[in-house]
Design a protein around this motif. Structure first.
Motif, PDB file in Angstrom:
ATOM      1  N   LEU A 110       0.805  -1.222   0.000  1.00 21.81           N
ATOM      2  CA  LEU A 110       0.000   0.000   0.000  1.00 21.81           C
ATOM      3  C   LEU A 110       0.840   1.275   0.000  1.00 21.81           C
ATOM      4  O   LEU A 110       0.402   2.303  -0.522  1.00 21.81           O
ATOM      5  CB  LEU A 110      -0.938  -0.003   1.209  1.00 21.81           C
ATOM      6  N   SER A 115       3.489   0.613  -6.677  1.00 25.60           N
ATOM      7  CA  SER A 115       2.283  -0.217  -6.710  1.00 25.60           C
ATOM      8  C   SER A 115       1.193   0.472  -7.527  1.00 25.60           C
ATOM      9  O   SER A 115       0.896   1.655  -7.310  1.00 25.60           O
ATOM     10  CB  SER A 115       1.761  -0.474  -5.289  1.00 25.60           C
ATOM     11  N   LYS A 120      -2.938  -2.108  -5.181  1.00 25.86           N
ATOM     12  CA  LYS A 120      -3.336  -1.638  -3.848  1.00 25.86           C
ATOM     13  C   LYS A 120      -4.736  -2.147  -3.501  1.00 25.86           C
ATOM     14  O   LYS A 120      -4.999  -2.526  -2.360  1.00 25.86           O
ATOM     15  CB  LYS A 120      -3.295  -0.108  -3.788  1.00 25.86           C
ATOM     16  N   LEU A 153      -5.929   6.394   3.231  1.00 29.24           N
ATOM     17  CA  LEU A 153      -6.447   6.145   1.884  1.00 29.24           C
ATOM     18  C   LEU A 153      -7.887   6.623   1.760  1.00 29.24           C
ATOM     19  O   LEU A 153      -8.294   7.137   0.716  1.00 29.24           O
ATOM     20  CB  LEU A 153      -6.361   4.654   1.554  1.00 29.24           C
ATOM     21  N   THR A 157      -7.742   9.226  -1.385  1.00 29.87           N
ATOM     22  CA  THR A 157      -7.822   8.520  -2.673  1.00 29.87           C
ATOM     23  C   THR A 157      -8.671   9.240  -3.702  1.00 29.87           C
ATOM     24  O   THR A 157      -8.339   9.266  -4.890  1.00 29.87           O
ATOM     25  CB  THR A 157      -8.354   7.078  -2.467  1.00 29.87           C
ATOM     26  N   LEU A 176     -10.803   1.581  -5.599  1.00 29.30           N
ATOM     27  CA  LEU A 176      -9.926   1.445  -4.441  1.00 29.30           C
ATOM     28  C   LEU A 176     -10.580   2.059  -3.207  1.00 29.30           C
ATOM     29  O   LEU A 176     -10.602   1.447  -2.133  1.00 29.30           O
ATOM     30  CB  LEU A 176      -8.581   2.117  -4.717  1.00 29.30           C
TER      31      LEU A 176
END
Length: 341
Positions: A110, A115, A120, A153, A157, A176
């Motif tokens: 993560l 990545s 993720k 996140l 995000t 995600l």
């Protein structure tokens, strides 16, 4: 019939053995490894017996190592997804892999700048199945700091444009974020635990999202997260009210009710918001006083009169009305007792 079942199980075991060998001897061929992994998870998906057998022959740990050691992103993604499928299908596989070491490995996926968003998401999926209905997993996600990363996140995000998507199903960042929401829900529930107190740190961000955007694909995940995080936790409930969160939910409900005569989706979303409101005041009815200025009970009665609602949805609304009015009854009896004295 029993003979057919035995034969089918034997075929399954033979296939899994061959696929594991294929994984081991195709280290220089990522496409072949990916195809083998796809076949493995198609066999093990919702098949506890197949997942358990694959664990017994060493396949589970091999794929775990493969996810970490492979230099190919497509193999890493497929390996993590396969791990998740197997863990989800068999509780013994969940127990085997539920270690602080695996959570630390997932954290590395993560935080690694190399990545991909999809990689993720696969890592988040593995966290989800490790913590689901699993007290040990919920403890490890907290003790390793993984939950703090999930909360980061959750906050970072989505961009403004991604909150207003025309098709949320095709946007990788949204996918995600949605996975992170689901995982946070699993972190705080079944059983309820100290993660609730940690997760309330992102309430201000969740509140801002609801104030700026009321599309279903944003409101639903946030309401699910809020509802489970405040449930039966008076400290978290009070904090949410203190930052104006209950006011925000009441305003969102008002906005949706104005749209509900035009849109079935708005009406259904209003029910979701209603359930979240209820979670905020259940066992803490004094918090419901905030809702009076928004005439929430009147709005709920309008919502209740809609004939397209299911019985379950109507029961949820009735319960919320009961919790909203409960405090009024307590105030009345307190005043009466005071006058008698």
């Amino acid at each position: 019939m029993n003979t057919q079942k035995v034969q089918k199980n034997q075929y399954m075991k033979t296939d899994l053995n061959l696929l594991l060998e294929c994984l081991k001897y195709q280290m220089d061929c990522p496409l072949s490894q990916k195809e083998a992994l796809i076949t493995i998870y198609s066999i093990c998906q919702q098949n506890s017996e197949a997942s358990e057998y694959f664990r017994e022959i060493g396949g589970l740990m091999f794929i775990n190592d493969l996810a970490k050691s492979s230099v190919h992103c497509i193999v890493k993604e497929a390996a993590l997804f396969t791990l998740g499928i197997i863990i989800e299908s068999n509780v013994y596989c969940q127990q085997t892999l539920c270690t602080s070491a695996l959570f630390e490995d997932l954290i590395l996926f993560l935080i690694n700048k190399d990545s991909s968003v999809n990689l993720k998401r696969m890592a988040v999926y593995v966290v989800l199945v490790l913590v689901s209905n699993n007290k040990n997993g919920q403890t490890y996600v907290r003790d390793t700091g993984c939950i703090s990363l999930l909360l980061q996140l959750f906050r970072t995000t989505l961009s403004t444009s991604e909150k207003n998507l025309s098709d949320e199903n095709t946007d990788p960042c949204y996918q995600l974020w949605s996975s992170v929401c689901s995982t946070l829900c699993a972190c705080v529930n079944n059983p309820q635990n100290d993660n609730q107190n940690i997760c309330c740190s992102v309430f201000p961000y969740a509140k801002e999202c609801l104030e700026s955007c009321t599309v279903p694909w944003i409101v639903r995940p946030i309401c699910s997260f809020l509802g489970l995080t405040v449930a039966n936790n008076s400290y978290v409930q009070k904090y949410f009210v203190s930052i104006g969160g209950l006011d925000t939910l009441a305003k969102v409900l008002l906005e949706l009710m104005h749209d509900s005569s035009l849109s079935l989706s708005s009406m259904k979303l209003a029910v979701v918001v209603t359930k979240t409101l209820d979670a905020c005041i259940t066992n803490n009815s004094a918090m419901g006083v905030v809702l009076a200025k928004y005439h929430t009970v009147s709005e709920l009665l309008k919502l209740l009169s809609n004939e397209t609602l299911s019985t379950g949805e109507k029961i949820s609304i009735i319960l919320t009305i009961g919790h909203c009015t409960e405090v009024c009854g307590k105030v009345y009896w307190n005043m009466r007792e005071s006058s008698i004295k």
